[in-house]
Design an enzyme around this catalytic site. Structure first.
Site, mmCIF file in Angstrom:
data_model
loop_
_atom_site.group_PDB
_atom_site.id
_atom_site.type_symbol
_atom_site.label_atom_id
_atom_site.label_comp_id
_atom_site.label_asym_id
_atom_site.label_seq_id
_atom_site.Cartn_x
_atom_site.Cartn_y
_atom_site.Cartn_z
ATOM 1 N N GLN A 11 38.690 36.960 39.952
ATOM 2 C CA GLN A 11 40.130 36.766 40.163
ATOM 3 C C GLN A 11 40.886 36.916 38.841
ATOM 4 O OE1 GLN A 11 41.674 36.370 43.215
ATOM 5 N NE2 GLN A 11 43.562 36.595 42.052
ATOM 6 N N ASP A 55 36.712 45.500 44.513
ATOM 7 C CA ASP A 55 38.127 45.580 44.140
ATOM 8 C C ASP A 55 38.502 47.011 43.732
ATOM 9 O OD1 ASP A 55 39.762 43.408 44.454
ATOM 10 O OD2 ASP A 55 39.086 42.384 42.633
ATOM 11 N N LYS A 83 41.280 34.409 50.423
ATOM 12 C CA LYS A 83 40.196 35.400 50.545
ATOM 13 C C LYS A 83 38.977 34.756 51.200
ATOM 14 C CE LYS A 83 42.005 38.042 46.676
ATOM 15 N NZ LYS A 83 42.060 38.234 45.238
#
Ligand code: NAP
Length: 293
Positions: free
Chosen positions: A97, A120, A53
Site C-alpha cells: 500500500q 498492481d 481491499k
C-alpha cells in the site's frame, strides 16, 4: 440533457460476481487465489483502502493476508516481508500500500515484487510489457476505467480522449492503453498536465475527458463540450463541518453543473473507485489461474 451516471458500483458488483464464480472453480481445482497486502504505518486513508481491499477479497472467496508494519520499519524489514510473500505458494498477488512513510524507498520495494505476483501492475517488467501491448498485469485504475466504459456501452474507438494528469499509476498508463490498437483502446489521445498552458482549450475539444489530477473540481463545466463523456478519477477531501467525519469527498470535476451538459459522467464516490479494487481481484485471480499452466 441529463447525463448518464456511470455507475462503477454496479459494474464492479457484476464483475466481482464473475470473479467469485471463477474463484470457486479454481479453488475446487486446489488453487485458492491469495493476495498478500503490506501496510506500513497507520495513515487513515491507507488503512481504509486496505480494509476495503480485504473485504472485497473475502466476498470473492480470495484469501487475503495482511502484514501490518510500524511506520518506523526499515527498508530491509519491508523487503524481507516482500521476499516472504514472493516465496509463499498460497499467495498469487502482492500489494504494497502506497504511499510508504519513506517514499524514497518505494521504487526499490515495488521492484522487489516478483513480476508474476505484481497484481498492481507497477513493476517495470509489467509496465514495459503493457507499453508493448504484450500480456501483462495492467494497473488497476486505468484497467478499471476501460472496463467501466465498455460495460456502460461507451466506445472510445475513434474518439478524442483528453487525459488530464500523467502519473505513473493513472494518467500515463491510461493514455497508453487508450491509444493501443485493441478492443478497449484505438482512441486518439491527448495528455495534459501542469506544463499545459490552457487545459480548457484541449478539454473543450474532447469527446471523452478523464481527470486524474487530485485537485477538487479543477475541471469546470465550461471546460467541457456539450455531450462529452467525463471520467472523474480524483478523490479529494474537502472540509465540511456538516458531515460526521468533518469532510466530504469530491472529484476533480464540477459534478453538479456538468450533469446538465455532458452525456455521461462518473460520480465520486461510486464511479472509478469500486472498479480499481475489482481489477485487483481480477489480476489476483489471473495470477492464480496461471499457476495451473
Ligand atoms: P498524482 O500522482 O498527484 O498526479 C497528478 C497529475 O495531475 C500529475 O501528472 C500533475 O501534473 C497533474 N496536475 C496536478 N495539478 C494539476 C493542475 N492544476 N492542472 C493540470 N494538471 C495537474 O495523482 P494520481 O495518483 O494520478 O491521482 C490523481 C487523483 O486520482 C487523486 O485524487 C487520487 O486520489 C485519485 N485516484 C483515485 C483512484 C480511484 O481508484 N478512484 C485511484 C488512483 C488515484 P505534473 O505531472 O505536471 O505534476
Amino acid at each position: 440533457m441529463t447525463a448518464q451516471r456511470l455507475d462503477g458500483k454496479a459494474v464492479a458488483a457484476e464483475l466481482r460476481q464473475e470473479i467469485k464464480q471463477e474463484t470457486e472453480v479454481l479453488t475446487q481445482k486446489g488453487v485458492r487465489p491469495g493476495l498478500g497486502v503490506i501496510l506500513v504505518g497507520d495513515d487513515p486513508a491507507s488503512r481504509s483502502y486496505v480494509s476495503a481491499k480485504e473485504r472485497a477479497c473475502e466476498e470473492a472467496g480470495i484469501l487475503s493476508r495482511e502484514i501490518k508494519m510500524p511506520a518506523s520499519s526499515t527498508k530491509e524489514e519491508i523487503l524481507a516481508k516482500v521476499a516472504a510473500l514472493n516465496a509463499a505458494e498460497d499467495i498469487h498477488g502482492i500489494l504494497v500500500q502506497l504511499p510508504l512513510p519513506d517514499s524514497s524507498i518505494e521504487e526499490e520495494v515495488l521492484q522487489t515484487i516478483l513480476p508474476e505476483k505484481d497484481v498492481d501492475g507497477f513493476h517495470p517488467v509489467n509496465v514495459g510489457r503493457m507499453m508493448l501491448g504484450l500480456p501483462a498485469y495492467l494497473p488497476c485504475t486505468p484497467h478499471g476505467i476501460l472496463h467501466l466504459l465498455k460495460r456502460s456501452g461507451i466506445e472510445v474507438k475513434g474518439k478524442h480522449v483528453v487525459v488530464v494528469g500523467r502519473s505513473n499509476i493513472v494518467g500515463r498508463p491510461l493514455a497508453n492503453l487508450l491509444s493501443q490498437k485493441s478492443d478497449l483502446g484505438n482512441a486518439t489521445v491527448t495528455v495534459c498536465h501542469t506544463g499545459t498552458p490552457d487545459i480548457g482549450a484541449f478539454t473543450r475539444e474532447a469527446d471523452v475527458v478523464v481527470a486524474a489530477v487530485g485537485r477538487p473540481e479543477v475541471i469546470t463545466a465550461d471546460m467541457v463540450k456539450e455531450g462529452a463523456v467525463i471520467v472523474d478519477v480524483g478523490v479529494n477531501r474537502v472540509e465540511d463541518a456538516s458531515r460526521p467525519r468533518g469532510f466530504r469527498l469530491v472529484g476533480d470535476c464540477e459534478y453538479g453543473p456538468m450533469l446538465e451538459k455532458v452525456s455521461a459522467i462518473t460520480p465520486v464516490p461510486g464511479g472509478v473507485g469500486p472498479m480499481t479494487i475489482t481489477m485487483l481481484l481480477y489480476n489476483t485471480l489471473e495470477s492464480a489461474r496461471r499457476t495451473l499452466g
